[in-house]
Design a protein around this motif. Sequence first.
Motif, short mmCIF file in Angstrom:
data_model
loop_
_atom_site.label_atom_id
_atom_site.label_comp_id
_atom_site.label_asym_id
_atom_site.label_seq_id
_atom_site.Cartn_x
_atom_site.Cartn_y
_atom_site.Cartn_z
N TYR A 239 4.59 3.25 7.87
CA TYR A 239 5.08 4.38 8.66
C TYR A 239 4.00 5.45 8.81
O TYR A 239 3.81 6.02 9.89
CB TYR A 239 6.33 4.96 8.01
N ASN A 240 3.29 5.70 7.72
CA ASN A 240 2.20 6.67 7.71
C ASN A 240 1.31 6.40 6.50
O ASN A 240 1.80 6.40 5.38
CB ASN A 240 2.75 8.10 7.65
N ALA B 205 6.62 2.55 3.58
CA ALA B 205 6.24 3.95 3.79
C ALA B 205 4.79 4.07 4.26
O ALA B 205 4.47 4.90 5.12
CB ALA B 205 6.44 4.73 2.49
N ILE C 278 8.85 8.37 2.62
CA ILE C 278 8.66 8.81 4.01
C ILE C 278 9.02 10.29 4.16
O ILE C 278 8.30 11.06 4.80
CB ILE C 278 9.50 7.95 4.97
N PHE C 279 10.11 10.70 3.53
CA PHE C 279 10.57 12.08 3.70
C PHE C 279 10.00 13.04 2.65
O PHE C 279 10.01 14.26 2.86
CB PHE C 279 12.10 12.12 3.66
N ALA C 280 9.52 12.51 1.52
CA ALA C 280 8.92 13.37 0.49
C ALA C 280 7.68 12.69 -0.08
O ALA C 280 7.66 12.27 -1.23
CB ALA C 280 9.94 13.67 -0.61
N PRO C 281 6.63 12.56 0.73
CA PRO C 281 5.43 11.84 0.28
C PRO C 281 4.62 12.65 -0.72
O PRO C 281 3.99 13.65 -0.37
CB PRO C 281 4.65 11.63 1.58
N THR D 236 7.00 12.09 -6.27
CA THR D 236 8.04 11.21 -5.73
C THR D 236 7.81 9.78 -6.18
O THR D 236 8.73 9.09 -6.62
CB THR D 236 8.05 11.27 -4.19
N ILE E 207 12.49 5.26 2.00
CA ILE E 207 13.06 6.50 2.56
C ILE E 207 12.54 7.72 1.79
O ILE E 207 12.15 8.73 2.39
CB ILE E 207 14.59 6.44 2.52
N ALA E 208 12.53 7.62 0.46
CA ALA E 208 12.09 8.75 -0.36
C ALA E 208 10.64 9.11 -0.07
O ALA E 208 10.28 10.28 0.09
CB ALA E 208 12.28 8.42 -1.84
#
Length: 380
Positions: free
Chosen positions: A330-331, A327, A149-152, A156, A146-147
Amino acid sequence: MKLLSLFYQFFLLGCTSFGGPAAHLGYFQRHFVDNKKWLNQQQYGQLISLSQLLPGPGSSQVGFAIGLERAGLAGAVTAFIGFTLPSVLIMMLLAIGATQLQWATQGVITGLKLFAVVIVCDALLTMAKSFCNSHITKLLALLSAIALIFAPSLYTQLIILGVAGIVGMVFLQPFEQASTKPSSSLSLGPLIIFVVLFAMSFVATSGLWLLAAQFYQAGSLVFGGGHVVLPLLDTILIDVDADAFLSGYAAAQAIPGPMFTFATYLGAVLLPQSPIIGALIATAAIFLPGFLLVLAFYKHWSALMANPLISGMSRAINATVVGFIVAALYNPIIPAGLSHWWYVVFAALGLWVLRQYKTPILAMIAAYIALGLLLLQFGF
């Protein structure tokens, strides 16, 4: 013969390992742990932990360590050359203007990107089963994913590793204490060479030594793998045209093998009068720091795993790696590989076949290349 076999295995992966560092760990997992049985899951997990804590090209460091485990220093160098050579040659050809060579078709690339989705999903399932076997490790993997994905970002990732290490030392110590005291010896030779070369890199002023120094600094300071090296090299290298810089980076993401071979392209561009020499110097310089650190800490790390604190830290870090792979899926792996919604069917079918029938990697690669060519032929 052992070195020749080692070279062949890594060269094969170097020709087909699309998808970046997370995918490479998946290929290594399937090829060397599941199929070849060259090391077990615990040993592989220790190598991943070590690579995550050291600067340098993470997946290449794991490959280097596998070669080191298999056949000593000669095996480590052989593994590195085999895995890196295909992408080095491609980047060198691109840099000197040989773009007219049809080194891969769009269909082949499409098929291999699809296969990258399959192999990373397979690795994720296997590694999650091995590394996320408690509530704490599952939570670490979930929060890490989650971390990122939202703050790549590099920061981080470093924060995640630091927090996970503390959590692991406090909550994930093994119940059984080690019966023998781990050795505290360290391979000082490679570590001294690393420090000396790093210090000398800041006094280089011109010529080939400056070229090598710039890439050595990048290899010494980058945590987090190939994608992180882009902003660092952009800061260090001030003589590269912006269009050439971005073109080389885009090419590095589109070809198999380690993304650190972006340095191969840049080295050739920076030394146009001798592009091959420039490419080879830049490539050797950016990979060298990470490999010196592996040599310095490899045996020490294995011994330290007998320490409950370090063992707990390693378990936590391995769990975060599972989150990192989520992550990465996801991307950028899923967006790049599943460029059309119906590609999901091909990926899911391939994953089922791979896990159900333990299909050889070569057969899977051939099937996905053929699929990619068919999709291109019919306009899909």
